[in-house]
Design an enzyme around this catalytic site. Structure first.
Site, mmCIF file in Angstrom:
data_model
loop_
_atom_site.group_PDB
_atom_site.id
_atom_site.type_symbol
_atom_site.label_atom_id
_atom_site.label_comp_id
_atom_site.label_asym_id
_atom_site.label_seq_id
_atom_site.Cartn_x
_atom_site.Cartn_y
_atom_site.Cartn_z
ATOM 1 N N HIS A 52 0.847 -1.197 0.000
ATOM 2 C CA HIS A 52 0.000 0.000 0.000
ATOM 3 C C HIS A 52 0.881 1.246 0.000
ATOM 4 C CE1 HIS A 52 -2.889 3.048 1.282
ATOM 5 N NE2 HIS A 52 -3.813 2.240 0.821
ATOM 6 N N GLU B 103 -3.796 1.953 -7.284
ATOM 7 C CA GLU B 103 -4.224 3.081 -6.459
ATOM 8 C C GLU B 103 -3.356 4.295 -6.761
ATOM 9 O OE1 GLU B 103 -6.300 1.866 -2.549
ATOM 10 O OE2 GLU B 103 -4.172 1.541 -2.265
#
EC number: 5.3.1.1
Length: 248
Positions: A95, A165
């Site tokens: 992430h 993302e």
């Protein structure tokens, strides 16, 4: 139809307590969720066991991180074996907050992916460019490089979900337009076809994350190469149900 099962992950990040997790679990458990969508909730480490005990068995749980070895003198870390011992089947790796707040390198993320997969966890592997990288026109270069470090460590792609993302869209309220998202997802699929195999390119799920809301999810979900979402803030709210049902 692509044949790829729609996948919606909620990343709770460092949020929640037992009371709020129980309330959220009750909301999700009593909601009518699309049975054709795979749903996974990423709980804080200390609440993995609790979240697993409260959520319906049809909703899976993910850890938000893990280390690259099974055990040892690594204060503060957790291993895939520990995650599995809590009845949890997934882990989020790479992430952007792990990359940019905690300084995790592409190499370390690749090693974590390899170890998690070897130990039977499913991996939600995150990639994405920062705003200055998009403005410099190097989005593809950045996400392809990140994807290569992941791909080099994957033997079995059936347990991998790729999450694109764009960092500039995480928690900012800015969302990539459906067209921007589809363009990157399409390029990623082409990269996989060239560098891994056509079968993997066709079967692996590529999901989108970055300020996804109940209002933006339906149009995003209609894009050909977009196979679901990794949702941050909205996964803590009832609108998460609308996002899960974006394909309904």
């Amino acid at each position: 139809m692509s044949g790829r099962k729609f996948f919606v992950g909620g990343n709770w990040k460092m949020n929640g307590d037992k009371k709020s997790i129980e309330e959220l679990a009750n909301t999700l458990n009593s909601a009518k969720l699309n049975p054709d969508t795979e749903v996974v909730c990423g709980a804080p480490t200390i609440y993995l066991d609790y979240a697993r005990s409260k959520l319906d068995p049809n909703i899976d749980v993910a850890a938000q991180n893990c280390y690259k070895v099974a055990k040892g003198a690594f204060t503060g870390e957790i291993s895939p074996a520990m995650i599995k011992d809590c009845g949890v089947k997934w882990v989020i790796l790479g992430h952007s907050e792990r990359r940019h707040v905690f300084g995790e390198s592409d190499e370390l993320i690749g090693q974590k992916v390899a170890h998690a997969l070897e130990n039977g966890l499913g991996v939600i592997a995150c990639i994405g460019e920062k705003l200055d990288e998009r403005e410099a026109g190097i989005t593809e270069k950045v996400v392809f490089a990140q994807t290569k470090f992941i791909a080099d460590n994957v033997k079995d792609w059936s347990k991998v979900v790729l999450a694109y993302e764009p960092v500039w869209a995480i928690g900012t309220g800015k969302t990539a337009s459906p067209q921007q998202a589809q363009e990157v997802h399409d390029k990623l699929r082409q990269w996989l076809k060239t560098n891994v195999s056509e079968a993997v390119a066709n079967s692996v799920r590529i999901i989108y994350g970055g300020s996804v809301t109940g209002g933006t999810c339906k149009e995003l979900a209609s894009q050909k190469d977009l196979d679901g979402f990794l949702v941050g803030g909205a996964s803590l709210k009832p609108e998460f149900i609308d996002i899960i049902n974006a394909k309904a």
